[in-house]
Write a protein that holds these residues in place. Structure first.
Motif, short mmCIF file in Angstrom:
data_model
loop_
_atom_site.label_atom_id
_atom_site.label_comp_id
_atom_site.label_asym_id
_atom_site.label_seq_id
_atom_site.Cartn_x
_atom_site.Cartn_y
_atom_site.Cartn_z
N LEU A 78 0.81 -1.23 0.00
CA LEU A 78 0.00 0.00 0.00
C LEU A 78 0.83 1.27 0.00
O LEU A 78 0.37 2.32 0.46
N SER A 79 2.04 1.19 -0.50
CA SER A 79 2.92 2.36 -0.51
C SER A 79 2.22 3.56 -1.14
O SER A 79 1.59 3.45 -2.20
N GLY A 80 2.32 4.70 -0.48
CA GLY A 80 1.71 5.92 -0.98
C GLY A 80 0.27 6.12 -0.56
O GLY A 80 -0.32 7.15 -0.84
N HIS A 81 -0.29 5.11 0.11
CA HIS A 81 -1.70 5.20 0.51
C HIS A 81 -1.89 5.35 2.02
O HIS A 81 -3.02 5.45 2.49
N TRP A 82 -0.78 5.36 2.77
CA TRP A 82 -0.87 5.52 4.22
C TRP A 82 0.42 6.16 4.70
O TRP A 82 1.44 6.15 4.02
N LEU A 83 0.37 6.73 5.89
CA LEU A 83 1.52 7.36 6.53
C LEU A 83 1.70 6.82 7.93
O LEU A 83 0.71 6.60 8.64
N GLN A 84 2.94 6.67 8.34
CA GLN A 84 3.24 6.37 9.73
C GLN A 84 3.37 7.69 10.47
O GLN A 84 4.15 8.55 10.07
N ILE A 85 2.61 7.85 11.54
CA ILE A 85 2.66 9.08 12.33
C ILE A 85 3.64 8.94 13.49
O ILE A 85 4.46 9.82 13.73
N SER A 86 3.55 7.82 14.22
CA SER A 86 4.43 7.62 15.37
C SER A 86 4.47 6.15 15.77
O SER A 86 3.66 5.35 15.31
N GLN A 87 5.44 5.83 16.63
CA GLN A 87 5.56 4.51 17.24
C GLN A 87 5.73 4.70 18.74
O GLN A 87 6.26 5.71 19.19
N ASN A 88 5.30 3.69 19.50
CA ASN A 88 5.44 3.73 20.95
C ASN A 88 5.63 2.29 21.42
O ASN A 88 4.89 1.40 21.01
N ASP A 89 6.61 2.06 22.30
CA ASP A 89 6.87 0.72 22.82
C ASP A 89 6.15 0.44 24.13
O ASP A 89 6.27 -0.66 24.68
#
Length: 97
Positions: A78-89
């Motif tokens: 799905l490249s180009g169709h979503w964005l990563q905003i953040s990560q949390n462990d």
């Protein structure tokens, strides 16, 4: 909070403008998670919640490796169709019922 939900604490917050992509990302999360009850990881990502959250949603995994697998597969498909905003462990899932 249940012990099962506590195990799902490796999160990724994503954004997409397309509700179909939202559902595809949920399916990818289900496919890559090898822990018990993989549906816990995408709990709370309903279309209604997504719309109320400015097209953002959070998916959780039982390991950083499964989260990395999710990112890899999501980008492959799905490249180009979503964005990563953040990560949390340290962001455990909450029961939805």
């Amino acid at each position: 909070m249940s012990e099962n939900h506590e195990k799902y604490h490796y999160s990724i917050t994503c954004n997409t403008l397309d509700p179909i992509v939202l559902h595809c990302l949920r399916a990818i999360a289900q496919a890559v998670e090898k822990g018990k009850y993989p549906q816990i990881g995408w709990g709370g990502t309903t279309r209604e919640n997504w719309a109320k959250s400015n097209n953002e949603f959070t998916i959780r995994f039982t390991s950083d490796g499964y989260r990395r697998d999710f990112i890899s597969e999501a980008n492959r498909l799905l490249s180009g169709h979503w964005l990563q905003i953040s990560q949390n462990d340290a962001d455990p899932a909450s029961p939805q019922r």
